[in-house]
Design a protein around this motif. Structure first.
Motif, mmCIF file in Angstrom:
data_model
loop_
_atom_site.group_PDB
_atom_site.id
_atom_site.type_symbol
_atom_site.label_atom_id
_atom_site.label_comp_id
_atom_site.label_asym_id
_atom_site.label_seq_id
_atom_site.Cartn_x
_atom_site.Cartn_y
_atom_site.Cartn_z
ATOM 1 N N PRO A 1 0.656 -1.039 0.102
ATOM 2 C CA PRO A 1 -0.158 -0.110 0.183
ATOM 3 C C PRO A 1 0.702 1.266 0.698
ATOM 4 O O PRO A 1 0.380 2.664 -0.205
ATOM 5 C CB PRO A 1 -0.745 -0.256 1.404
ATOM 6 C CG PRO A 1 -0.122 -1.612 2.118
ATOM 7 C CD PRO A 1 0.592 -2.072 1.419
ATOM 8 N N SER A 2 2.439 1.030 0.583
ATOM 9 C CA SER A 2 3.057 2.019 0.402
ATOM 10 C C SER A 2 4.373 1.742 0.382
ATOM 11 O O SER A 2 5.053 0.923 0.798
ATOM 12 C CB SER A 2 2.586 3.187 1.713
ATOM 13 O OG SER A 2 3.326 4.390 1.525
ATOM 14 N N ARG B 1 6.357 3.232 6.633
ATOM 15 C CA ARG B 1 5.796 2.611 7.077
ATOM 16 C C ARG B 1 4.280 2.849 7.431
ATOM 17 O O ARG B 1 3.889 5.241 7.345
ATOM 18 C CB ARG B 1 6.059 2.452 8.954
ATOM 19 C CG ARG B 1 5.763 2.311 9.868
ATOM 20 C CD ARG B 1 6.900 2.565 11.246
ATOM 21 N NE ARG B 1 7.072 1.358 11.059
ATOM 22 C CZ ARG B 1 6.152 1.290 12.576
ATOM 23 N NH1 ARG B 1 4.735 2.362 13.092
ATOM 24 N NH2 ARG B 1 6.148 0.133 14.401
ATOM 25 N N LYS C 1 1.876 4.035 9.594
ATOM 26 C CA LYS C 1 2.666 4.309 11.162
ATOM 27 C C LYS C 1 3.941 5.231 11.175
ATOM 28 O O LYS C 1 4.439 4.482 12.195
ATOM 29 C CB LYS C 1 1.249 4.344 12.563
ATOM 30 C CG LYS C 1 0.304 3.767 11.975
ATOM 31 C CD LYS C 1 -0.740 3.139 12.835
ATOM 32 C CE LYS C 1 -2.001 2.829 12.856
ATOM 33 N NZ LYS C 1 -2.428 1.302 13.793
ATOM 34 N N GLU D 1 2.057 2.214 -6.296
ATOM 35 C CA GLU D 1 1.549 1.187 -5.182
ATOM 36 C C GLU D 1 1.053 0.125 -5.703
ATOM 37 O O GLU D 1 -0.536 0.628 -6.545
ATOM 38 C CB GLU D 1 1.130 2.201 -3.963
ATOM 39 C CG GLU D 1 2.536 2.795 -3.840
ATOM 40 C CD GLU D 1 2.382 3.961 -2.502
ATOM 41 O OE1 GLU D 1 3.296 4.515 -2.195
ATOM 42 O OE2 GLU D 1 1.311 4.744 -2.172
HETATM 43 N N1 LIG Z 1 2.464 7.267 7.122
HETATM 44 C C1 LIG Z 1 1.848 8.112 7.355
HETATM 45 C C2 LIG Z 1 0.366 8.023 6.458
HETATM 46 C C3 LIG Z 1 0.847 8.066 4.655
HETATM 47 O O1 LIG Z 1 1.932 7.151 4.178
HETATM 48 C C4 LIG Z 1 -0.380 8.020 3.551
HETATM 49 C C5 LIG Z 1 -1.872 8.398 4.730
HETATM 50 C C6 LIG Z 1 -2.497 8.334 3.541
HETATM 51 C C7 LIG Z 1 -2.615 7.613 2.500
HETATM 52 C C8 LIG Z 1 -1.245 7.191 1.865
HETATM 53 C C9 LIG Z 1 -0.058 7.688 2.732
HETATM 54 N N2 LIG Z 1 1.548 6.378 2.378
HETATM 55 C C10 LIG Z 1 1.300 7.000 0.879
HETATM 56 O O2 LIG Z 1 1.967 6.215 0.256
HETATM 57 C C11 LIG Z 1 1.699 9.043 8.548
HETATM 58 O O3 LIG Z 1 1.577 8.161 9.186
HETATM 59 O O4 LIG Z 1 1.194 9.974 8.783
#
Ligand SMILES: N[C@@H](CC(=O)c1ccccc1NC=O)C(=O)O
Length: 248
Positions: free
Chosen positions: A179-180, A183, A185, A211
């Motif tokens: 998905p990313s 990490r 969080k 992704e």
């Molecule tokens: N890890 C980030 C959030 C994040 O990466 C994210 C949030 C919403 C949609 C996509 C994200 N990252 C992706 O590619 C955080 O914790 O703020």
């Protein structure tokens, strides 16, 4: 159709009738892949007053509204605009669509409660000096990737140092089945995204990250012609269909 083309000085061919689609389709409802704590995507007849855009409900055509989030619900290609305050559009970023790509497969390493893709691991696997596009399939690789509910599961991610290596090797377009690259969080640090787009070094505004791909097992690691097409939406990310063709 067989096409002949050159990669540098090398003359090669590809059969355009043998595409290998590595996208995850978008479907309505909870069976769709999902991340980032959002509701499932919806595809449903447009409703207005007593009109319902469905032949079964008396309309002349099917006329669906589609509601989804490219980052949460589907294979998508994103640009620098994902992490900058300025609006940047993937539709303005990507202006050609065929790339010389390598597909590699990695088992993310366990590190505490996390699973990571490390610089060392990539150094062992990347045999070429330079890459235009790199497609990374992670293990285990099951069809579960087509409808996994990723929220709160802490999926594997890339370390900042791993991303720096990809930049050193010239990777302009990175495709991953997660998905990313960061990490789930991380308090908004987004170290891997920032390293890839060179936010603290030389900016790389022409680079993209794709992704949520899914690379079926029968596709072997190796060299491919990659086509990335996406819906021409002016947004930081758009749903995309990456396709591989064998090079011979
Ligand atoms: N890890 C980030 C959030 C994040 O990466 C994210 C949030 C919403 C949609 C996509 C994200 N990252 C992706 O590619 C955080 O914790 O703020």
């Amino acid at each position: 159709m067989i096409i002949s083309f050159k990669i540098g000085e090398r003359s090669v061919e590809a059969d355009l009738n043998q595409p290998m689609d590595i996208s995850i389709p978008l479907r309505s409802g909870p069976e769709n892949v999902n991340a980032w704590y959002v509701d499932p995507p919806r595809i449903e007849p447009h409703r207005e007053g007593d009109f319902t855009g469905s032949i079964r409900e008396g309309a002349s055509t099917n006329f669906n509204d589609i509601s989804f989030n490219p980052h949460a619900h589907v294979t998508h290609t994103e640009c620098l605009g994902h992490i900058t305050p300025e609006n940047q559009s993937v539709n303005q970023t990507l202006k050609h669509f065929f790339f010389h790509a390598w597909l590699i497969t990695l088992a993310p390493e366990k590190k505490g409660d996390d699973h990571i893709i490390s610089r060392k691991q990539l150094e062992r696997t990347l045999k070429e000096d330079r890459y235009e596009a790199l497609v990374i399939r992670t293990l285990p690789n099951t069809r579960g990737k087509l409808n996994r509910q990723y929220s709160h599961t802490n999926p594997p991610y890339f370390t900042e140092e791993a991303m720096e290596l990809l930049v050193e090797r010239g990777v302009e377009h990175l495709l991953v089945d997660l998905p990313s690259v960061d990490r789930e969080k991380d308090e908004g640090k987004l170290l891997a995204h920032k390293a890839f787009w060179g936010l603290n070094a030389k900016m790389r505004p022409g680079s993209t990250i794709t992704e949520f791909i899914y690379v079926p097992h029968m596709i072997e690691d190796g060299e491919y012609l990659l086509e990335i097409q996406f819906a021409p939406i002016e947004n930081d990310a758009s749903p995309s269909r990456p396709v591989l063709y064998k090079i011979r």
